[in-house]
Design a protein around this motif. Structure first.
Motif, mmCIF file in Angstrom:
data_model
loop_
_atom_site.group_PDB
_atom_site.id
_atom_site.type_symbol
_atom_site.label_atom_id
_atom_site.label_comp_id
_atom_site.label_asym_id
_atom_site.label_seq_id
_atom_site.Cartn_x
_atom_site.Cartn_y
_atom_site.Cartn_z
ATOM 1 N N ILE A 19 0.868 -1.170 0.000
ATOM 2 C CA ILE A 19 0.000 0.000 0.000
ATOM 3 C C ILE A 19 0.908 1.225 0.000
ATOM 4 O O ILE A 19 1.865 1.298 0.764
ATOM 5 C CB ILE A 19 -0.905 0.028 1.241
ATOM 6 N N GLU A 20 0.598 2.168 -0.865
ATOM 7 C CA GLU A 20 1.347 3.424 -0.928
ATOM 8 C C GLU A 20 0.507 4.514 -0.275
ATOM 9 O O GLU A 20 -0.577 4.831 -0.751
ATOM 10 C CB GLU A 20 1.634 3.792 -2.381
ATOM 11 N N LEU A 21 1.001 5.054 0.828
ATOM 12 C CA LEU A 21 0.345 6.198 1.452
ATOM 13 C C LEU A 21 0.933 7.457 0.834
ATOM 14 O O LEU A 21 2.158 7.576 0.708
ATOM 15 C CB LEU A 21 0.581 6.185 2.969
ATOM 16 N N ILE A 22 0.067 8.389 0.446
ATOM 17 C CA ILE A 22 0.499 9.581 -0.279
ATOM 18 C C ILE A 22 0.003 10.820 0.449
ATOM 19 O O ILE A 22 -1.205 11.004 0.618
ATOM 20 C CB ILE A 22 -0.094 9.595 -1.711
ATOM 21 N N GLN A 23 0.923 11.661 0.880
ATOM 22 C CA GLN A 23 0.542 12.943 1.467
ATOM 23 C C GLN A 23 1.096 14.045 0.569
ATOM 24 O O GLN A 23 2.309 14.238 0.465
ATOM 25 C CB GLN A 23 1.089 13.110 2.888
ATOM 26 N N TYR A 24 0.177 14.749 -0.107
ATOM 27 C CA TYR A 24 0.577 15.850 -0.972
ATOM 28 C C TYR A 24 0.792 17.112 -0.153
ATOM 29 O O TYR A 24 0.075 17.353 0.816
ATOM 30 C CB TYR A 24 -0.501 16.132 -2.029
ATOM 31 N N GLN A 25 1.758 17.911 -0.560
ATOM 32 C CA GLN A 25 1.901 19.236 0.028
ATOM 33 C C GLN A 25 0.727 20.069 -0.483
ATOM 34 O O GLN A 25 0.168 19.797 -1.537
ATOM 35 C CB GLN A 25 3.244 19.870 -0.370
ATOM 36 N N GLU A 26 0.359 21.091 0.243
ATOM 37 C CA GLU A 26 -0.856 21.864 -0.061
ATOM 38 C C GLU A 26 -0.900 22.354 -1.510
ATOM 39 O O GLU A 26 -1.917 22.232 -2.178
ATOM 40 C CB GLU A 26 -0.961 23.058 0.895
ATOM 41 N N ASP A 27 0.193 22.887 -2.030
ATOM 42 C CA ASP A 27 0.200 23.410 -3.404
ATOM 43 C C ASP A 27 0.020 22.307 -4.436
ATOM 44 O O ASP A 27 -0.587 22.514 -5.480
ATOM 45 C CB ASP A 27 1.499 24.169 -3.680
#
Length: 122
Positions: A50-58
């Motif tokens: 499983i790949e957890l992805i946290q994008y930066q706000e921009d």
């Protein structure tokens, strides 16, 4: 036919999500990556990744994420797993496992309200 390489889930708080997936569900962190736009963590769940992805706000504004309906985890004792979820105050989507096509199933929520499922073959 292709084998699944991994399932990507967009998360809001990587630390909170890693804690949940490793402590509550027993997954193991394989690797992580971070740059100015994204933080990725690859965790092992049995034979699956499983790949957890946290994008930066921009980055969220530039690329909208798709929807993953749920991830199902195979278990041998759904009652024991349900007790563990309750001990961690995890939101269960129904009070008791349901029997469907010779399997017990139980849906519950992850830290970002992602739908997760336990499946026990009967």
């Amino acid at each position: 036919m292709y084998n699944v390489a991994h399932i990507g889930i967009v998360v809001k708080d990587m630390d909170k999500s890693l804690e949940f997936y490793t402590t509550v569900l027993g997954c193991a962190l394989e690797e992580s990556y971070q740059d100015e736009r994204v933080h990725l963590a690859f965790i092992k769940a049995g034979q699956q990744t499983i790949e957890l992805i946290q994008y930066q706000e921009d980055s969220v504004k530039v690329r909208g994420a798709g929807i993953v309906d749920h991830i199902a985890f195979a278990v041998t004792d759904i009652a024991a797993e349900m007790d563990k979820l309750r001990q961690h105050n995890v939101t269960l989507l129904f009070d008791q496992p349901k029997v469907v096509s010779g399997k017990k199933i139980l849906f519950f929520a992850g830290p970002d309200d992602e739908r997760l499922e336990f499946v026990q073959s009967l």
